[in-house]
Design a protein around this motif. Sequence first.
Motif, PDB file in Angstrom:
ATOM      1  N   LYS B  50      53.320  42.445  60.979  1.00 55.61           N
ATOM      2  CA  LYS B  50      53.097  42.653  62.409  1.00 55.61           C
ATOM      3  C   LYS B  50      52.546  44.047  62.714  1.00 55.61           C
ATOM      4  O   LYS B  50      52.375  44.866  61.826  1.00 55.61           O
ATOM      5  CB  LYS B  50      54.421  42.398  63.158  1.00 55.61           C
ATOM      6  N   THR B  53      55.927  46.427  62.774  1.00 53.89           N
ATOM      7  CA  THR B  53      57.038  46.168  61.852  1.00 53.89           C
ATOM      8  C   THR B  53      56.506  45.342  60.685  1.00 53.89           C
ATOM      9  O   THR B  53      55.392  44.833  60.737  1.00 53.89           O
ATOM     10  CB  THR B  53      58.167  45.313  62.488  1.00 53.89           C
ATOM     11  N   LYS B  80      56.487  51.330  63.552  1.00 57.19           N
ATOM     12  CA  LYS B  80      55.571  52.101  62.708  1.00 57.19           C
ATOM     13  C   LYS B  80      54.258  51.328  62.641  1.00 57.19           C
ATOM     14  O   LYS B  80      54.254  50.130  62.387  1.00 57.19           O
ATOM     15  CB  LYS B  80      56.199  52.243  61.316  1.00 57.19           C
ATOM     16  N   VAL B  81      53.146  52.030  62.850  1.00 59.51           N
ATOM     17  CA  VAL B  81      51.862  51.350  63.028  1.00 59.51           C
ATOM     18  C   VAL B  81      51.298  50.810  61.714  1.00 59.51           C
ATOM     19  O   VAL B  81      51.330  51.481  60.683  1.00 59.51           O
ATOM     20  CB  VAL B  81      50.842  52.311  63.686  1.00 59.51           C
ATOM     21  N   ASN B  82      50.794  49.605  61.769  1.00 55.95           N
ATOM     22  CA  ASN B  82      50.156  48.935  60.637  1.00 55.95           C
ATOM     23  C   ASN B  82      48.729  49.480  60.488  1.00 55.95           C
ATOM     24  O   ASN B  82      47.886  49.301  61.366  1.00 55.95           O
ATOM     25  CB  ASN B  82      50.128  47.426  60.939  1.00 55.95           C
ATOM     26  N   ARG B  83      48.483  50.139  59.380  1.00 54.69           N
ATOM     27  CA  ARG B  83      47.196  50.803  59.145  1.00 54.69           C
ATOM     28  C   ARG B  83      46.028  49.808  59.195  1.00 54.69           C
ATOM     29  O   ARG B  83      44.970  50.080  59.738  1.00 54.69           O
ATOM     30  CB  ARG B  83      47.271  51.472  57.765  1.00 54.69           C
ATOM     31  N   LYS B  84      46.260  48.640  58.600  1.00 55.55           N
ATOM     32  CA  LYS B  84      45.171  47.665  58.539  1.00 55.55           C
ATOM     33  C   LYS B  84      44.777  47.175  59.938  1.00 55.55           C
ATOM     34  O   LYS B  84      43.606  46.956  60.216  1.00 55.55           O
ATOM     35  CB  LYS B  84      45.581  46.478  57.653  1.00 55.55           C
ATOM     36  N   VAL B  86      44.797  48.870  62.626  1.00 61.12           N
ATOM     37  CA  VAL B  86      43.942  49.913  63.213  1.00 61.12           C
ATOM     38  C   VAL B  86      42.523  49.771  62.652  1.00 61.12           C
ATOM     39  O   VAL B  86      41.535  49.819  63.388  1.00 61.12           O
ATOM     40  CB  VAL B  86      44.503  51.321  62.912  1.00 61.12           C
ATOM     41  N   ILE B 105      46.612  57.357  71.196  1.00 61.50           N
ATOM     42  CA  ILE B 105      48.036  57.290  71.485  1.00 61.50           C
ATOM     43  C   ILE B 105      48.348  55.887  72.011  1.00 61.50           C
ATOM     44  O   ILE B 105      47.463  55.167  72.478  1.00 61.50           O
ATOM     45  CB  ILE B 105      48.487  58.371  72.498  1.00 61.50           C
ATOM     46  N   PRO B 304      53.195  57.162  77.883  1.00 68.28           N
ATOM     47  CA  PRO B 304      52.950  57.288  76.448  1.00 68.28           C
ATOM     48  C   PRO B 304      54.179  56.855  75.638  1.00 68.28           C
ATOM     49  O   PRO B 304      55.295  57.217  75.985  1.00 68.28           O
ATOM     50  CB  PRO B 304      52.677  58.785  76.262  1.00 68.28           C
ATOM     51  N   SER B 309      53.762  58.334  66.785  1.00 72.31           N
ATOM     52  CA  SER B 309      52.955  59.547  66.789  1.00 72.31           C
ATOM     53  C   SER B 309      51.483  59.150  66.913  1.00 72.31           C
ATOM     54  O   SER B 309      51.121  58.000  66.648  1.00 72.31           O
ATOM     55  CB  SER B 309      53.207  60.344  65.521  1.00 72.31           C
ATOM     56  N   PRO B 310      50.634  60.071  67.310  1.00 70.75           N
ATOM     57  CA  PRO B 310      49.219  59.729  67.489  1.00 70.75           C
ATOM     58  C   PRO B 310      48.568  59.279  66.191  1.00 70.75           C
ATOM     59  O   PRO B 310      48.975  59.699  65.110  1.00 70.75           O
ATOM     60  CB  PRO B 310      48.594  61.051  67.957  1.00 70.75           C
ATOM     61  N   VAL B 311      47.599  58.396  66.304  1.00 75.34           N
ATOM     62  CA  VAL B 311      46.817  57.975  65.134  1.00 75.34           C
ATOM     63  C   VAL B 311      45.463  58.653  65.247  1.00 75.34           C
ATOM     64  O   VAL B 311      44.726  58.443  66.215  1.00 75.34           O
ATOM     65  CB  VAL B 311      46.655  56.447  65.102  1.00 75.34           C
ATOM     66  N   ILE B 312      45.167  59.496  64.275  1.00 77.55           N
ATOM     67  CA  ILE B 312      43.910  60.241  64.306  1.00 77.55           C
ATOM     68  C   ILE B 312      42.934  59.644  63.304  1.00 77.55           C
ATOM     69  O   ILE B 312      43.266  59.450  62.128  1.00 77.55           O
ATOM     70  CB  ILE B 312      44.167  61.735  64.026  1.00 77.55           C
ATOM     71  N   TRP B 317      38.029  58.593  57.067  1.00 75.35           N
ATOM     72  CA  TRP B 317      38.580  57.256  57.293  1.00 75.35           C
ATOM     73  C   TRP B 317      37.514  56.364  57.934  1.00 75.35           C
ATOM     74  O   TRP B 317      37.263  55.242  57.491  1.00 75.35           O
ATOM     75  CB  TRP B 317      39.836  57.359  58.170  1.00 75.35           C
TER      76      TRP B 317
END
Lengths: 95, 509
Positions: B50, B53, B80-84, B86, B105, B304, B309-312, B317
């Motif tokens: 997900k 999670t 926690k953000v899923n990198r894929k 993004v 954000i 917010p 935390s922010p995704v930069i 990348w």
Amino acid sequence: MKIDLNTVKKIAHLARLEFDEEGAEKMMKDMTQILDWEEQLNEINTEGVEPLTTMSSEVNVLRADKMGEHLSHERALQNAPQKDSDYFRVPKVLE
Amino acid sequence: MGSNLVLPEFEPIFGILVVKIEEMISAEIKNKYELVVGLEVHAQLLTQSKMYTADSTEFGNLPNTQISVITLGHPGTLPKVNRKAVEYAIKMGLACNSNITRTNIFARKNYFYPDLPKGYQITQDKGPICVGGEVPITLPDGTQKSIALTRIHMEEDAGKSMHLAGEVDTLVDFNRAGVPLIEIVSEPDIRSSDEAYAYLVEIKKLVRYLEICDGNMEEGSLRCDANISVRLRGAKEYGKKVEVKNMNSFRNVSRAIEHEFERQIELIEAGIEIISETRTFDATTGTTSGMRTKEDLNDYRYFPEPDLSPVIVSEEWLASIQESMPALPRELYNKFIREYGLPEYDAGVLTDSKEIALYFEELCGLIHNYKAASNWMMGPVKSYLNELTLHISDFPISPRRLAELIELIDEGKVSFSAASQKIYPILLEDKVKTPLEIAQSQNLIQESNEESIKPLVESVLAENSAKVAEYRSGKKGLMGMFMGQVMKKSQGKADPKVATKILTELLEN
């Protein structure tokens, strides 16, 4: 900033809270007081300052796309006020 | 004309009544108005886990078996953000020429509904991951147009509530809660239901080429809400918009738009003000009806998300995502036209699905008769796949073997009809023999040697001297008959081109 009774009612509704008349009055005074106190921040010149969105300086705390453990079905439903063997049950939301 | 309209006091609910009303709007009145539509498309991302999670996103499992304390919003849990997810959102943005936001954000959208376990949805409000961009579309008449995008942002799906007849409660399954979504928001650039349809076709093609979403609208992995308004042609201001939900196919989006267009004109003509509201589409009647509003006013109180935390998105990348971008449908479409010289129609059909397009690309890397390759794809290959409802990945003939077959024809070794009717069906079954071996074993190698065809032609002409005389006196239509005889004598193996040439030579002299 003066909070009126209607604003209290609206916010209470959005938060699904209920106040009787006395409670609403008290809440109205509290909220006004809190906002007045916060208004002190307006004295600071924030021109050119990015809004603060997080207290931590961490960035990119990311997860790899991997599956992890699930709650067991029983434990997942354990705290539900109403449930059956499969589902969470809630009062009907559509007629 | 408007004064002749008799409007029912209440909403038309029954199809019959609606049909009558629609008949009352003349084309002339309709023509005074312009349709204005913006679409919001939600696409479920094809990740394993997900958005925030590690719960599985798999579809179709037992209810409430793919949930964790984070999904359920238990106190003290952290997302926690899923990198894929993004990366998938960025891919869509790159495909649409959007600007990619470097500092992302997340925001909380607060509302209470039973399918939303946390009481808020983690989404993006200010600074969506993709800003602007466009989706070029092609209309049925070949017209090209570009639909501008406002934004694409990342968010999570809600759970699924079921309101079963005869059941006192609503049942909730949270397996879907937290599945990653992107929401693609278009500008109000769409002016007809055809444009809306073409836009959705394009979005579906894009997400499927990018392999970020399966694009299945019937199963809900692609969902569409439409903001629809009308205004007098030439007006600068937009009319009041109505948001229509619950359309589960491209066709139904078109139908809902058509219906709203007429309904809104009808109201305006009768002097009734349009209310900005959310309406639901009923596929059985083809009409929309107002939804009971659950809130007097939507007030989501975005702020917010403090738990993320922010995704930069760094240069590196972004560059690595850019590198992983596949060829896009429009790029292939243009390549097929420009480099392979194919008609637009062929290019459209061949790029309809990525797998077909890639198969065709591979085929074209092996042979140079691109039009023949296209004809094979659109003819024998497609009809085989359609007949057995197979996917090109299940197609038993590799591009290499199909290329060999096409070459046999180009070299004049077999006729097209022998190739398509005799060799092709065997190739579908036999994965070992080459097309040439099959042609040889079936005795299908065509005679293209003039020396050996000439005697056959001569004997046909000798046997039909009366017809030859008729031909020479002007009955040119007899050519077909002579050809038939030659083919018969050669047992179908004479190269028709060579045979025609010799026949013409001998007859004209």
